[in-house]
Design a protein around this motif. Structure first.
Motif: not given
Length: 318
Positions: A107, A96, A52-54, A114, A91, A87-88, A98, A110
């Motif tokens: 985050l 984006r 999600l979100h890359g 990533t 977004l 941040t969510l 949520n 993640h």
């Protein structure tokens, strides 16, 4: 094996546990407290993983890691304690998605994972980096380094497990479950060795279909457990016909299985020598023992840290 009341065991066995998320993490914390945490290995489901979100998100790996690190939100059972979600919310302003809650500190995990994967590192290496940074003494192993997303075939079509559970709140009727790409997936480094070399192997009280099921589906893992059947102890996640956490009971029923201790025992009988049920399911012991399993009746509901430690000690005494 020696025990001292209220303290760690003087001679700790090597323990390997198969784990999902919230339910498993409770027992793992008990084991972490009463045994030598450096001799505890957790093989964790990654079928719940989603991008999600890359970002590559590994919910069960993170729940287990955060729990053993002592940073988990105890009310939710996931994420950081005292988390914020700025941040969510931003977004969402950009349109984006949520529906999947990602906290601000969460985050960072993640993003780090990533970035490591983009640098050519494996999921195993990322999990090791995260647990080390958070001070966790136990090994936390993903079931596989290859993506094996759990897909729910439902009356609303095919849904990623997170869409089914979080976005749709487990409301769609389950018609089938599949693990995409599992045919070409292999156990992560150290997984088969952790099973082979353990003194005790514990199947945590996780959903048998979508937490333990994906792990068992990875080539070689079920066979490795069968070879150690006498040393495998499974803790039933169903008590009195109901799941303590999540939609296990609903999913079992919708797929034609028994939502009962005996129903779960049938799913595990080929690789489990000892099956642990709560006193609420005492009446099912005889039926379970007909599956050539030893049955232990032990309180399995873990509401407090003391409960977690009591269950962990009881399992190590079996």
């Amino acid at each position: 094996m020696c025990f001292h009341k209220g303290s760690q065991m003087t001679s700790s066995p090597t323990i390997t546990a198969l784990a999902g998320g919230v339910g498993a993490s409770k027992l793992l914390l008990g084991l972490y407290d009463v045994a030598d945490p450096a001799r505890l290995n957790a093989i964790v489901n990654t079928g719940d993983d989603i991008v999600l979100h890359g970002l590559k998100i590994s919910p069960d790996l993170d729940i287990v890691t955060y729990t053993l690190a002592g940073v988990i939100d105890p009310a939710k059972g996931w994420g950081f304690r005292g988390e914020t979600f700025h941040t969510l919310k931003r977004l969402a302003v950009f349109g984006r998605v949520n529906w999947f809650n990602l906290g601000d500190r969460d985050l960072a995990t993640h993003i780090h994972r990533t970035a490591m994967l983009a640098e050519g590192k494996s999921l195993t290496e990322a999990a090791e980096s995260i647990r080390t940074a958070l001070g966790v003494k136990s090994r936390i192993l993903p079931m596989s380094d290859q993506p094996v997303p759990t897909i729910i075939d439902s009356d609303e079509g095919a849904l990623h497990f997170q869409e089914y559970l979080v976005k749709r709140r487990a409301e769609p009727v389950v018609r089938g479950i599949r693990f995409d790409g599992v045919e070409s997936a292999s156990p992560a480094p150290g997984v088969l060795e952790a099973i082979r070399d353990a003194d005790r192997i514990i199947i945590c009280p996780s959903n048998p279909l979508i937490s333990i099921g994906p792990i068992l589906a990875v080539s070689g893992i079920r066979e490795a457990l069968r070879a150690r059947r006498n040393d495998v102890i499974a803790v039933c996640p169903i008590v009195g016909g109901k799941s303590l956490k999540g939609p296990s009971d609903k999913m079992l029923t919708q797929l034609g299985y028994e939502s009962s201790a005996q129903g779960v025992a049938k799913l595990y009988a080929d690789f489990t020598g000892t099956f642990v049920v709560d006193p609420a399911d005492q009446a099912q012991v005889e039926g379970i023992e007909k599956l050539d399993m030893i049955t232990a009746v032990i309180p399995t509901v873990m509401k407090t840290r003391t409960d977690k430690r009591k269950l962990a000690r009881a399992l190590l005494r079996l």
